[in-house]
Design an enzyme around this catalytic site. Structure first.
Site, PDB file in Angstrom:
ATOM      1  N   HIS A 128       0.908  -1.221  -0.024  1.00 25.42           N
ATOM      2  CA  HIS A 128       0.186   0.040   0.026  1.00 25.42           C
ATOM      3  C   HIS A 128       1.071   1.361  -0.036  1.00 25.42           C
ATOM      4  CE1 HIS A 128      -2.686   2.992   1.970  1.00 25.42           C
ATOM      5  NE2 HIS A 128      -3.549   2.182   1.570  1.00 25.42           N
ATOM      6  N   ASP A 206       3.045  -4.512   8.231  1.00 25.41           N
ATOM      7  CA  ASP A 206       1.900  -3.746   7.790  1.00 25.41           C
ATOM      8  C   ASP A 206       0.730  -4.608   8.009  1.00 25.41           C
ATOM      9  OD1 ASP A 206      -0.410  -2.506   7.046  1.00 25.41           O
ATOM     10  OD2 ASP A 206       0.299  -2.014   4.995  1.00 25.41           O
ATOM     11  N   GLN A 209      -4.413  -5.146   6.854  1.00 24.25           N
ATOM     12  CA  GLN A 209      -5.341  -6.068   6.326  1.00 24.25           C
ATOM     13  C   GLN A 209      -5.129  -7.443   6.907  1.00 24.25           C
ATOM     14  OE1 GLN A 209      -7.725  -5.343   4.335  1.00 24.25           O
ATOM     15  NE2 GLN A 209      -7.013  -3.159   3.560  1.00 24.25           N
ATOM     16  N   LYS A 232     -10.473  -0.749  10.440  1.00 21.22           N
ATOM     17  CA  LYS A 232     -10.843  -1.668   9.543  1.00 21.22           C
ATOM     18  C   LYS A 232     -11.047  -3.036  10.527  1.00 21.22           C
ATOM     19  CE  LYS A 232      -7.326  -0.450   6.101  1.00 21.22           C
ATOM     20  NZ  LYS A 232      -8.091   0.126   5.138  1.00 21.22           N
ATOM     21  N   CYS A 372      -4.865   2.534  -3.685  1.00 19.71           N
ATOM     22  CA  CYS A 372      -3.597   2.893  -3.266  1.00 19.71           C
ATOM     23  C   CYS A 372      -2.419   1.945  -3.271  1.00 19.71           C
ATOM     24  CB  CYS A 372      -3.855   3.355  -1.652  1.00 19.71           C
ATOM     25  SG  CYS A 372      -4.979   4.428  -1.135  1.00 19.71           S
TER      26      CYS A 372
HETATM   27  N1  C6P Z   1      -6.286   0.428   2.599  1.00 16.85           N
HETATM   28  C1  C6P Z   1      -8.094   0.150   1.301  1.00 16.85           C
HETATM   29  O1  C6P Z   1      -9.261   0.444   0.791  1.00 16.85           O
HETATM   30  P1  C6P Z   1      -5.066   3.707   6.935  1.00 16.85           P
HETATM   31  O2  C6P Z   1      -5.729   4.352   5.957  1.00 16.85           O
HETATM   32  O3  C6P Z   1      -3.846   4.358   7.646  1.00 16.85           O
HETATM   33  O4  C6P Z   1      -6.087   3.331   8.047  1.00 16.85           O
HETATM   34  O5  C6P Z   1      -4.432   2.542   6.266  1.00 16.85           O
HETATM   35  C2  C6P Z   1      -3.757   2.477   5.426  1.00 16.85           C
HETATM   36  C3  C6P Z   1      -3.187   0.959   4.727  1.00 16.85           C
HETATM   37  C4  C6P Z   1      -2.170   0.316   5.041  1.00 16.85           C
HETATM   38  N2  C6P Z   1      -1.948  -0.745   4.610  1.00 16.85           N
HETATM   39  C5  C6P Z   1      -2.580  -1.691   3.734  1.00 16.85           C
HETATM   40  C6  C6P Z   1      -2.231  -2.968   3.439  1.00 16.85           C
HETATM   41  C7  C6P Z   1      -4.091  -0.900   3.681  1.00 16.85           C
HETATM   42  O6  C6P Z   1      -4.859  -1.595   3.054  1.00 16.85           O
HETATM   43  C8  C6P Z   1      -4.260   0.159   3.917  1.00 16.85           C
HETATM   44  C9  C6P Z   1      -5.440   0.878   3.890  1.00 16.85           C
HETATM   45  C10 C6P Z   1      -7.433   0.949   2.485  1.00 16.85           C
HETATM   46  O7  C6P Z   1      -7.449  -0.802   0.674  1.00 16.85           O
HETATM   47  C11 C6P Z   1      -7.656   2.308   2.002  1.00 16.85           C
HETATM   48  S1  C6P Z   1      -6.695   2.899   0.749  1.00 16.85           S
END
Ligand code: C6P
Length: 415
Positions: A128, A206, A209, A232, A372
């Site tokens: 991401h 990370d 997910q 999430k 993203c």
């Molecule tokens: N992915 C998706 O629709 P934040 O925005 O900081 O809560 O999470 C960022 C992030 C980091 N790593 C991974 C693997 C992610 O999937 C995400 C967020 C969302 O896939 C929003 S783009």
């Protein structure tokens, strides 16, 4: 149709008020955008309003009863998270705004001290943007190099590349997503972490997910850092977590300076607060941290093994059903045991935004775009995909309705 599931989904659905919403007048909401953010149960919403209605106060500062109650509730969430991911101590849990800020915290407070000219940071092509851009910024500042482990078309990593980079003795950090937000691929991180540690290299996971969807045990996987977001996993927006092994955290410089992260401030020097407060400057997001505690309780009560089992069942069913749609291309592993409940796909040359708009007309929320993850899109030679992602409250009936809606869309576009 009776649903076979590890979870009592119809009971779970009663806990989520938004699932009673109608879209476009009379269409029942079918929410399949859970990788972006999940819905919130009553218990989370109530925990937040209970704080504001009954004990709203700042924390860690005053001795009055409201402050005491708020502090206890805030710190209780830290303990719940430590247990949830099996950290050794709540001191290893730092609250941030989101997973993105957690990764940036590592880049500012750890990497700027430990990574220099000519050093290498290894990430992968599935990352991401949150796990790419902070390292690009650092690389530019320190003249360090960013290397991407290649993935095949299904998102499986090249271990040959990995071995080669590790042998170079230049790698200072490996930073990988445990689960791709586009392909769903689950990365064998325990093996990756062991290989890195054999060379004395630190590893950031990370978990944005993975932590919401499967049992995650930081001591077993032995990662050095892990980042994830509350929103999430049934929790509110505005709260993230950075887990750091205590012995590493002890040596890290502060991230943001200000109140609450200090013990003493003098004209010429400051003594920083104990861990983990040293990394939480200013008034934090108290209400939402407390709400996150209720989300953890909810997930603990149903059990993360059951969550994972339910999602495997849903993914298997969805992939089988999607494969029958003419013109469909499904990305990511075909084996549901190698992937999470996120399915990216395209149908013929229908643009994903057009498809998502038609789905919305029928009350179905899916995501479309590059998610993203533009490096991955480039690798797959795609500009965008449609993406359906599931959670504990989704049913096979919803998947059937989603497939019916895709069939109708296909006819509209004459595919
Ligand atoms: N992915 C998706 O629709 P934040 O925005 O900081 O809560 O999470 C960022 C992030 C980091 N790593 C991974 C693997 C992610 O999937 C995400 C967020 C969302 O896939 C929003 S783009």
């Amino acid at each position: 149709m009776m649903q076979k599931s590890a979870l009592n989904v119809s009971k779970i659905r009663e806990d989520f008020p938004i699932l009673r919403r109608k879209i476009n007048g009379n269409k029942a909401l079918i929410y399949l955008d859970n990788a972006a953010t999940t819905q919130k149960p009553h218990s989370v919403i109530n925990a937040i309003s209970d704080y504001y209605m009954n004990y709203n106060s700042n924390i860690h500062r005053a001795v009055h009863q409201l402050a005491e109650e708020a502090t206890v509730a805030y710190e209780m969430t830290r303990e719940k998270i430590a247990k949830f991911i099996n950290a050794r101590s709540p001191n290893e849990i730092i609250f941030t705004r989101n997973a993105t800020e957690a990764i940036n915290l590592v880049s500012y407070s750890w990497a700027r001290r430990n990574i220099g000219k000519g050093d290498v940071i290894v990430i992968t092509e599935i990352e991401h943007h949150s796990n790419i851009v902070p390292w690009q910024i650092l690389g530019d500042e320190k003249a360090a190099k960013l290397e991407y482990l290649r993935v095949d078309d299904r998102g499986y990593l090249s271990f040959q590349d990995y071995e080669r980079y590790l042998q170079s003795n230049k790698v200072k950090l490996v930073s990988v997503s445990q689960m791709s937000n586009v392909l769903g691929t689950i990365i064998p991180i325990e093996q990756m972490i062991k290989m890195a540690h054999d060379k004395g290299i630190q590893v950031l996971i990370d978990g944005a997910q993975s932590v919401p969807h499967m049992p995650v045990n930081v001591q077993k996987m032995d990662c050095d850092f892990m980042a994830f977001s509350a929103h999430k996993m049934l929790g509110p927006t505005g709260v993230g977590v950075l887990y750091v092994k205590e012995e590493i955290l002890e040596k890290m410089s502060p991230f943001i300076g200000g109140g609450d992260m200090i013990k003493e401030v003098h004209k010429d020097r400051t003594v920083y607060n104990d861990l983990p407060y040293k990394f939480e400057a200013g008034t934090p997001n108290i209400a939402d941290v407390i709400g996150f505690g209720a989300a953890i309780d909810y997930l603990q009560a149903i059990g993360m093994n059951a969550v994972r089992e339910h999602e495997i069942e849903m993914t298997k069913y969805a992939i089988k059903s999607l494969e029958r749609v003419k013109g469909v291309t499904i990305y990511g592993p075909s084996n549901e045991n190698h992937r999470g409940a996120v399915i990216s796909f395209n149908i013929g040359d229908i643009h994903p935004h057009d498809l998502a708009t038609l789905m919305n007309d029928q009350g179905i929320a899916i995501r479309s775009g590059h998610h993203c993850a533009q490096v991955l899109m480039d690798r797959l030679d795609l500009s965008a995909t449609s993406r359906a992602s599931f959670y504990i409250y989704n049913t096979k009936q919803e998947i059937d309705m989603f497939i019916d809606a895709l069939e109708r869309a296909r006819k509209v576009f004459r595919i």
